[in-house]
Design a protein around this motif. Structure first.
Motif, PDB file in Angstrom:
ATOM      1  N   ASP A  75       0.840  -1.198   0.000  1.00 15.48           N
ATOM      2  CA  ASP A  75       0.000   0.000   0.000  1.00 15.48           C
ATOM      3  C   ASP A  75       0.876   1.250   0.000  1.00 15.48           C
ATOM      4  OD1 ASP A  75      -2.338   1.449  -0.010  1.00 15.48           O
ATOM      5  OD2 ASP A  75      -2.653   1.322   2.166  1.00 15.48           O
ATOM      6  N   PHE A  76       0.347   2.349  -0.499  1.00 17.68           N
ATOM      7  CA  PHE A  76       1.084   3.608  -0.502  1.00 17.68           C
ATOM      8  C   PHE A  76       0.105   4.762  -0.668  1.00 17.68           C
ATOM      9  CE2 PHE A  76       0.838   2.287  -4.939  1.00 17.68           C
ATOM     10  CZ  PHE A  76       0.432   3.435  -5.588  1.00 17.68           C
ATOM     11  N   THR A  77       0.544   5.923  -0.242  1.00 18.73           N
ATOM     12  CA  THR A  77      -0.182   7.171  -0.464  1.00 18.73           C
ATOM     13  C   THR A  77       0.784   8.179  -1.061  1.00 18.73           C
ATOM     14  OG1 THR A  77      -1.674   6.789   1.409  1.00 18.73           O
ATOM     15  CG2 THR A  77      -1.478   9.056   0.606  1.00 18.73           C
ATOM     16  N   LEU A  88      -3.560   3.622  -2.511  1.00 20.66           N
ATOM     17  CA  LEU A  88      -3.912   2.402  -3.232  1.00 20.66           C
ATOM     18  C   LEU A  88      -5.057   1.666  -2.548  1.00 20.66           C
ATOM     19  CD1 LEU A  88      -3.390   0.320  -5.462  1.00 20.66           C
ATOM     20  CD2 LEU A  88      -1.663  -0.716  -3.955  1.00 20.66           C
ATOM     21  N   SER A  89      -4.954   1.430  -1.256  1.00 21.84           N
ATOM     22  CA  SER A  89      -5.977   0.652  -0.551  1.00 21.84           C
ATOM     23  C   SER A  89      -7.335   1.351  -0.578  1.00 21.84           C
ATOM     24  CB  SER A  89      -5.546   0.395   0.895  1.00 21.84           C
ATOM     25  OG  SER A  89      -5.330   1.619   1.577  1.00 21.84           O
ATOM     26  N   ALA A  93     -10.755  -0.149  -2.310  1.00 19.15           N
ATOM     27  CA  ALA A  93     -11.950  -0.340  -1.482  1.00 19.15           C
ATOM     28  C   ALA A  93     -13.138   0.459  -2.003  1.00 19.15           C
ATOM     29  CB  ALA A  93     -11.646   0.051  -0.037  1.00 19.15           C
ATOM     30  N   GLU A  94     -12.892   1.669  -2.500  1.00 23.29           N
ATOM     31  CA  GLU A  94     -13.991   2.562  -2.863  1.00 23.29           C
ATOM     32  C   GLU A  94     -14.298   2.570  -4.361  1.00 23.29           C
ATOM     33  OE1 GLU A  94     -13.029   6.392  -1.315  1.00 23.29           O
ATOM     34  OE2 GLU A  94     -13.153   5.747   0.783  1.00 23.29           O
ATOM     35  N   VAL A  99      -5.539  -1.513 -11.047  1.00 25.08           N
ATOM     36  CA  VAL A  99      -4.642  -0.360 -11.129  1.00 25.08           C
ATOM     37  C   VAL A  99      -3.448  -0.683 -12.022  1.00 25.08           C
ATOM     38  CG1 VAL A  99      -3.111   1.173  -9.825  1.00 25.08           C
ATOM     39  CG2 VAL A  99      -5.314   0.481  -8.855  1.00 25.08           C
ATOM     40  N   PHE A 100      -3.208   0.194 -12.972  1.00 21.05           N
ATOM     41  CA  PHE A 100      -2.015   0.162 -13.818  1.00 21.05           C
ATOM     42  C   PHE A 100      -1.047   1.167 -13.210  1.00 21.05           C
ATOM     43  CE2 PHE A 100       0.611   1.455 -17.409  1.00 21.05           C
ATOM     44  CZ  PHE A 100       0.723   0.335 -18.214  1.00 21.05           C
ATOM     45  N   LEU A 101      -0.084   0.675 -12.438  1.00 18.62           N
ATOM     46  CA  LEU A 101       0.861   1.530 -11.713  1.00 18.62           C
ATOM     47  C   LEU A 101       2.171   1.605 -12.487  1.00 18.62           C
ATOM     48  CD1 LEU A 101       1.932   3.102  -9.222  1.00 18.62           C
ATOM     49  CD2 LEU A 101       2.462   0.868  -8.192  1.00 18.62           C
TER      50      LEU A 101
END
Length: 206
Positions: A75-77, A88-89, A93-94, A99-101
């Protein structure tokens, strides 16, 4: 004693000090190394129709501590260019889209070259969340370049090195495809085209 015997010994010539290599030279050397590994992987895996993601995923163990396919995505912000934060999390969740990171840097020429193709793919594949995070870069340089290239997908900045620690890459650019449940589906190391992104998403998402 002759004059020659009294003459002082000649000074040894100055030994030139090695110069520190520019960062781009080191990066190019790294790209060449990665390209060699990829070529070897293609030969070992066989098949002319092997996609870049297949090759790189099978070689992902070479990246040491970097997460690989089937691992849980760290996870990261990160702050984003539009002034928000991306976590990410929270997104998973929402929002729930995969995700293409994409990890990039303003000094990385292949990173710069692939971003318009990533932008085109992001517009075509609205069912996937595309985000590019600048790592190993100064925030000011990354921000200036992001504004200059003006892609439409989300751009984040790894100001606290949390992404770099969670996703230490064998080379740059690097791309991780993360499923809605937070599992890494596949990894690409190296620049990609829009067509290769299409194949990468089709292979992993159907």
């Amino acid at each position: 004693m002759t004059d020659a015997e009294h003459a002082p010994a000649p000074e040894p010539p100055d030994t030139p000090q090695p110069r520190e290599l520019p960062r781009w030279v080191l990066w190019v050397a790294g790209v060449v190394m990665v390209g060699s590994l990829v070529g070897l992987g293609i030969l070992l895996l066989g098949g002319d129709d092997a996609t870049p993601s297949t090759t790189f995923a099978d070689l992902s163990s070479l990246a040491g501590d970097a997460p690989a396919a089937e691992d849980q995505a760290p996870d990261f912000t990160v702050p984003t260019l539009d002034g928000d934060d991306f976590t990410l999390s929270t997104h998973l969740a929402e929002d729930g889209r995969p995700v293409f990171l994409n990890l990039w840097a303003s000094w990385c020429f292949p990173c710069r070259a692939e971003m318009p193709d990533i932008d085109a793919a992001a517009q075509e594949h609205q069912e996937v969340k595309f985000i590019g995070v600048a790592v190993q870069d100064s925030t000011s340089d990354a921000t200036d370049f992001a504004r200059e290239i003006n892609v439409q997908y989300a751009i984040g900045f790894d100001v606290d090195d949390v992404v770099e620690k969670g996703y230490p890459a064998l080379g740059m650019p690097s791309t991780y495809l993360i499923s809605p449940d937070g599992t890494i589906l596949d990894v690409i190391i190296g620049a990609v085209t829009a067509e290769e992104i299409d194949a990468f998403l089709a292979k992993n998402l159907g």
